[in-house]
Every structure is written in C-alpha cells, then in structure tokens.
Design an enzyme around this catalytic site. Structure first.
Site, PDB file in Angstrom:
ATOM      1  N   GLU A   1      82.917  34.008  19.503  1.00 55.73           N
ATOM      2  CA  GLU A   1      82.141  33.322  18.472  1.00 55.73           C
ATOM      3  C   GLU A   1      80.643  33.547  18.604  1.00 55.73           C
ATOM      4  O   GLU A   1      79.881  32.596  18.833  1.00 55.73           O
ATOM      5  CB  GLU A   1      82.432  31.815  18.496  1.00 55.73           C
TER       6      GLU A   1
ATOM      7  N   GLU B   1      92.034  31.119  18.727  1.00 57.51           N
ATOM      8  CA  GLU B   1      91.852  29.697  19.038  1.00 57.51           C
ATOM      9  C   GLU B   1      92.305  28.884  17.842  1.00 57.51           C
ATOM     10  O   GLU B   1      91.919  29.172  16.712  1.00 57.51           O
ATOM     11  CB  GLU B   1      90.380  29.322  19.288  1.00 57.51           C
TER      12      GLU B   1
HETATM   13  C1  FCB Z   1      85.266  26.730  19.722  1.00 54.29           C
HETATM   14  C2  FCB Z   1      84.863  27.252  21.089  1.00 54.29           C
HETATM   15  C3  FCB Z   1      85.652  26.675  22.222  1.00 54.29           C
HETATM   16  C4  FCB Z   1      85.930  25.201  22.038  1.00 54.29           C
HETATM   17  C5  FCB Z   1      86.508  24.947  20.665  1.00 54.29           C
HETATM   18  C6  FCB Z   1      86.869  23.517  20.423  1.00 54.29           C
HETATM   19  O1  FCB Z   1      84.217  26.854  18.838  1.00 54.29           O
HETATM   20  O2  FCB Z   1      85.010  28.653  21.135  1.00 54.29           O
HETATM   21  O3  FCB Z   1      84.962  26.948  23.405  1.00 54.29           O
HETATM   22  O4  FCB Z   1      84.810  24.467  22.278  1.00 54.29           O
HETATM   23  O5  FCB Z   1      85.617  25.377  19.689  1.00 54.29           O
END
Ligand code: FCB
Length: 439
Positions: free
Chosen positions: A164, A344
């Site tokens: 990110e 994620e």
């Molecule tokens: C994302 C991050 C991760 C975590 C999640 C909830 O943006 O990559 O590290 O904090 O959110």
C-alpha cells in the site's frame, strides 16, 4: 457457485512492525514507526510496536497456527531496519538469519512464503535524509531488495515490493496520521513518485537476479462513492488513492489531474522505469470512501467518516461487500486481465475471551462470508482471482489505533502472549478444508 477453484490459494497476512516486537533485539535499527509512536498523542493508546505479539520470539508457535489453519501461503514483511539498521551500508546478519529461519519454517510446514519488502517501517536513519521524499531512497531500497533476495531468493518465489504505497504516501506524508507524520502536499507527491520509481527499479533488478520470481504491486483500492455530493473532491481522492500508484505501473503515466503536482519530482526517462508488467496484482480491500473538499487538509480533500446508521466494523469502516465486486470489475476494466490475489481483507471487532477461554467473533465471520461471496461473484463474472489472504493472522499493533483494534483470526492476550484461535479461525479452517463457502 459456492466452491472455489481447485488451485485457489488460501493465505494469511501480517507485517513486521505490527507483530514482531523485539525492536531492540537482534541488532535491529530504529524505524520511523518507533520514532513516530514515541511522540505524544500520535497513537490512540500511547503504545508502540515495542512488544506487539513478540512474534520475533514466538514465530514457531505462530507458524504452527498457520499450518493448523490449513493455509497454503503466508504473506509477511521483512523489516528493513532489522536487515540494514541504517538503511544503507552494513547488513545485519542476525536479522537476515531470522527471516531465513522463518522461510525454512514455512517451507517445512508446506506453506509458501510471500515476502513484502516494505510494510512501512523505513529505517529512521533514512528519514533523517528525507525518507521517501528523497529520490535516493529508491536506490537504497534496491540495494536492500538485492540483499534480501541474495539470502532468501533460493526459497522465496513471490515478492511484493511495497505494501500500500498509497497509504504510506497519503496518510504518512499528506494527512500525517501515520509515520513519518507529515502534513505536506509536496512531501506526499514526492514520496508517491519515489515509491513508484523504486517499485519499477527493484522489480526489474530482482527479475534480472531471478527470472522465475513472481512480482506484483499491492495497493489498497476503495471505491469513492456518492460522488455527486462533491464531484471535484471525489475525482481528486480517487486519483490520489486509487490511481496514482497503479497508472504508473500499467501505463507509465499519472492521472491527468495530478500531473502538475507530481511534475517537480519527475526526471526524464522516469516513465519507462515506472511501467513494469507485473505477474499479479495484490488487492487489499476493506471498505469504501466518501470525499469532501477541505481547506484545512494539505491535500485539499478529506475522507469523510461513515454516516451514522450504516453497518460498520469496530474501526468505523463501512461494511459493503458489493464494493469489492465493483472494485474488482473496475480494476479489470482499467488495467486489463491480470491475475489477482486478495492480499488483505478482514475486519476489526471488539473481541474478548469469555469465561471458558473462547473468543466469539460473529461480526468477523459474517464480514468474511459476505466478502468471499463477492469474490466468488467476481470470478463468475470472469475476474481472474487466484487467491485470498486474510488480514490478519493475529491481533496486532494497528498503527495509529495501537492495540485498540483487533483484526486477528487469532486473539492475542498481550499480557501473557497467549494465542487463542477465534471462531473465525475455525470458519477459515473449514473454508480451506472444503474449498467451499461454509453454510
Ligand atoms: C491495511 C494495512 C495493514 C492493516 C490493515 C487493517 O491498510 O496494510 O497493515 O493495518 O489495513
């Protein structure tokens, strides 16, 4: 359709600063998150990653839990300051050995390592020289990447240069709620360009060293909804958040409305470096955004809170699974057919262990069920979705929220470091076993 394809890859994600702890052990240098957390008022509960899940010492137990869950892959990050304490010069053998043992431990349990080189914990020594606002950091990043691959490349086949970069650049340099805590539009654009440049540089270099390496960007994409309320702000937020880090990879360009602001940092020939055909795209996805123009924000735009009355997670993030489908379709439309992994997805909930020592987290199970259903729908519509990594294996240090938000499939008692698999862990275990969304 409720079944996933045979080869679908199930995984779980973490990041170094959020779980490792042991910030003073094993020769690790200071990171920008150590520094940022030590400043008053920056972290909701005044905490830091100093202890976190003490994964640095508990990693074998943690790998055992991944194996028991049945996951075929584990996405983790190497902490740059553990490997190269000052961000340039000497490499730290102890740090490299830690990750080497971790990778061996994964492989011996039949789990594929997916390695991310930067999940935001830049060495503080590089921050002193401007950090990501300094073009030279891109070269330092390549050297660090080379070293990691030299040591782990015989065993690691999947590499993600940055996690990110949009969040690092926007929240860290523009809005200032993440390390290094800057509220400065030029710093945001400089860091964005240098992160993009380093992505192109390191991807090329690592492929030269190891041609069978699978490499791809990971960006958090969140549709900007209800654009009618403030069209300009919505377009700007969408360009900043969703396009500024993928247009360069796929097209070698930036969204037109941001060109002027990025121009001061772009050198001749950069466009060729930025563009790099990735082997996959990693989508991190949680929620949606609403934008509002704001004179008070360095970037001129503000991400609004979720309006009252809508379903939200413990972080206040709106639960809207259909946005994931929309996002996957939009991605394909803009960037074409690229193998996609959800790198994620997950949610925070106010979990507690009950009298019998169990942790029930129905909100998380429902969230996952609904988002997975959206993923299945996307595949039905032809999206080339190859796998899914849950965020996160363990409750952990949730950046500016400290330990107040729990995202784990496994509960962590921070006093004792005891791990308790939650109900959602068992849901995921069954899902993986049957490769079908459980009823
Ligand atoms: C994302 C991050 C991760 C975590 C999640 C909830 O943006 O990559 O590290 O904090 O959110």
């Amino acid at each position: 359709m409720k079944s996933f394809p045979n080869q679908f890859l199930w995984g779980v994600s973490t990041s170094s600063y959020q779980i490792e702890g042991a910030i003073h052990s094993g020769g690790r240098g200071e990171s920008i998150w150590d520094r940022f957390s030590s400043l008053p008022g920056r972290i909701a509960d005044g905490s830091s990653g100093e202890m976190a899940c003490d994964h640095y010492h508990n990693w074998e137990e943690d790998l055992g839990l991944i194996q028991e869950m049945g996951a075929g892959a584990y996405r983790f990050s190497t902490a740059w300051p553990r490997i190269q304490p000052l961000g340039s010069g000497r490499f730290n053998t102890e740090g490299l050995q830690f990750y080497s043992r971790l990778v061996d431990g994964l492989l011996s349990r039949g789990i594929e390592p997916w390695l991310c080189l930067n999940h935001w914990d830049l060495p503080q020594a590089l921050q002193e020289k401007g950090g990501w606002t300094n073009r030279d950091t891109a070269m330092r990043f390549v050297e660090y990447g080379w070293k990691v691959l030299e040591v782990l490349g015989d065993r690691v086949k999947h590499v993600i240069p940055h996690n990110e970069p949009n969040v690092l650049s926007i929240l860290g340099h523009g809005i200032g709620i993440h390390a290094p805590g800057l509220q400065d539009a030029s710093a945001c654009f400089a860091s964005a360009h240098h992160l993009n440049l380093s992505h192109g540089l390191v991807s090329r270099e690592l492929k030269i060293c190891q041609s069978d390496l699978q490499l791809g960007p990971v960006v958090s994409l969140q549709p900007v909804i209800e654009q009618d309320r403030d069209q300009n702000a919505s377009e700007r937020l969408d360009a900043l958040w969703n396009k500024m880090f993928l247009d360069p990879v796929f097209f070698g360009t930036y969204p037109e409305i941001l060109e002027e602001e990025l121009k001061p940092w772009i050198h001749e020939g950069d466009s060729e470096i930025l563009q790099f055909k990735p082997d996959f795209f990693g989508l991190n996805h949680y929620t949606v955004m609403r934008a509002q123009s704001s004179g008070k924000s360095a970037l001129g735009v503000r991400i609004m809170e979720t309006p009252a009355g809508l379903p939200v997670t413990d972080s206040g993030w709106e639960i809207r699974p259909e946005a994931m489908l929309e996002q996957l379709l939009e991605f394909r439309e803009r960037y074409g057919d690229v193998p996609i992994y959800i790198t994620e997805n997950g949610c925070s909930s106010p979990d507690q262990s009950d009298a019998s020592g169990e942790v029930q987290d129905p909100l998380r199970t429902q969230y996952l069920r609904d988002y997975l259903a959206a993923g299945l729908e996307a595949m039905e519509q032809g999206v080339d979705l190859r796998g899914w990594f849950f965020w996160s294996l363990l409750d952990n240090f949730e950046w500016a929220e400290g330990y107040t938000k729990r995202f784990g499939l496994i509960y962590v008692d921070y006093e004792t470091q005891q791990r308790i698999p939650k109900d959602s862990y068992r849901f995921v275990q069954k899902l993986i076993q049957e490769n079908t969304l459980p009823d």
